[in-house]
Motif scaffolding. Structure first.
Motif: not given
Length: 443
Positions: A108, A111, A139-142, A145, A147, A149-150, A154, A176
């Motif tokens: 995180i 990123a 970031v979608e795999t973190f 983190m 939601k 912030e993701k 993106i 995504k």
């Protein structure tokens, strides 16, 4: 200055010995304290070179604890905004980036560092470099983190791709994010802590709310669809923005959005989705606030021929005024496409009232030349908007749908059945009348 540097080095050396003892003893709290104290000393002395060196050295120590590396990266990130110049700032970000690379427990932080570096690159005018940097991070795999912030990350990736006119990658990245995520109730989510799962971090203060992110998402999608002149999708994006509560509450915000919905509905080619949106928009009570647009939409749902010249004279000022409104001017080809949609509407109206018509009469009704009328009609037939055949030697257009042999036989058998029913009823009535007359004669 040299004396101060000597004191700093001596203090760091002393803390390094403490850090080593605590690290080998496996004491997490004391190791973290020793590591952060070393960085704090370098920061207070404003020795940025030593700070970078210590970050790299401490992260490479044998058996270094994960918690110590995390604490060190988080501590150093607070110093980024305190750097004296841009070069020092970039150097510190790059050092932290190299230390956190490949370490899942500081993904995180990495990123966030890349986002800061990309922002600096963008300010320097290096949009392509900024976009490439941002695309390195998925970031979608973190799991840890937040939601919001993701989504914000993106959306930043999508924006940079649009800025560099990389529309294909922008579309891939935008997929995504599911639009349904914006309709989730955030208050309910916080009431359900998941045991044994990663603790989701709180997003930084500069991350917008979910509804604000929804608006940003649809504004970016409008930019993407604007490139393809996909009017119906642009209209659907404005419709989603129009549904945001903060927009609905403020007339100065929803009136320009509703105007855009009306314009893009009219510009969109006729199909079931466009027709459905057109009818639902007409039912909106707010439309009465902009009566000219309500009248325009009513004209489109009414099965009557629209005179292009009178319509353009009435709405030209409104059309050109859009560039001063929220969202800017309509597409470059919008005026041309508007005329095309009115012609298509008129052809559909004519096809509803006529089964056969001469090309000359059709051209008169459409206020076009025969060649133009034929061209527009042919385009509609090719796009399967309607069924028609043109007998060019005779100059006749036939709007009847060609039936196959099964349909003809079925209609013939139905007609024959109806005929036989009528004959039977007639026979029954004749027989009844005869019996009545016979009875009367006997009397």
């Amino acid at each position: 200055m040299d004396g101060n540097k000597g004191n700093l080095e001596a203090a760091i050396e002393q803390l390094l010995n403490v850090e080593k003892q605590m690290r080998f003893a496996g004491d997490v709290a004391e190791t973290k304290k020793a590591v952060t104290d070393i960085l704090q000393l370098c920061f207070e002395a404003k020795d940025w070179k030593s700070l970078n060196e210590q970050i790299v050295n401490l992260s490479k120590k044998r058996g270094q604890l994960k918690q110590a590396v995390t604490a060190m990266v988080q501590q150093a990130m607070q110093y980024i905004d305190e750097t004296p110049d841009l070069e020092t700032r970039i150097e510190l970000i790059k050092t932290l980036n190299s230390v956190s690379a490949g370490k899942i427990y500081v993904e995180i932080e990495r990123a966030r560092l890349i986002k800061k570096l990309a922002k600096i690159k963008e300010e320097q005018g290096l949009i392509a470099e900024a976009a490439d940097l941002m695309q390195e991070v998925a970031v979608e795999t973190f799991g840890a983190m937040a939601k919001t912030e993701k989504i914000a990350f993106i959306l930043e990736q999508v924006r940079l791709c649009l800025d560099r006119q990389d529309y294909v990658r922008a579309q891939i990245l935008s997929r995504k994010i599911s639009p349904r995520v914006f309709d989730a109730d955030t208050s309910k989510e916080k009431k359900k802590p998941k045991e044994g799962d990663n603790v989701v971090e709180e997003p930084p203060a500069d991350i917008p709310s979910l509804l604000e992110l929804k608006r940003i998402y649809y504004e970016l999608m409008i930019r993407y669809y604007f490139h393809n002149n996909d009017y119906l999708e642009i209209c659907r994006c404005y419709k989603a923005i129009y549904e945001i509560p903060s927009i609905r509450e403020n007339p100065s915000q929803w009136i320009p959005v509703l105007r855009k919905i009306c314009w893009y509905l009219i510009l969109a080619p006729h199909d079931p989705m466009q027709s459905s949106l057109l009818n639902s928009t007409l039912e909106d009570k707010n439309l009465s606030e902009i009566p000219k647009f309500k009248l325009l939409l009513k004209q489109l749902v009414t099965m009557e021929v629209i005179q292009w010249t009178s319509l353009w004279d009435s709405y030209r000022d409104e059309f050109e005024n859009e560039k001063n409104m929220l969202g800017g001017s309509l597409a470059d080809k919008a005026a041309e496409d508007l005329r095309q949609r009115i012609i298509e509407h008129n052809i559909l109206v004519v096809s509803n009232y006529y089964s056969r018509i001469t090309l000359k009469r059709l051209a008169e009704l459409l206020c076009l030349t025969v060649q133009e009328a034929e061209k527009h009609l042919s385009e509609m037939v090719v796009s399967k908007a309607l069924v028609a055949k043109i007998d060019r030697p005779m100059g006749i257009v036939c709007f009847q749908v060609a039936k196959d042999s099964n349909e003809i036989l079925n209609s013939w058998s139905v007609n024959l059945e109806k005929l036989l029913d009528l004959v039977e009823k007639s026979c029954h009535q004749i027989h009844k009348e005869t019996m009545v007359h016979k009875a009367a004669l006997k009397v």
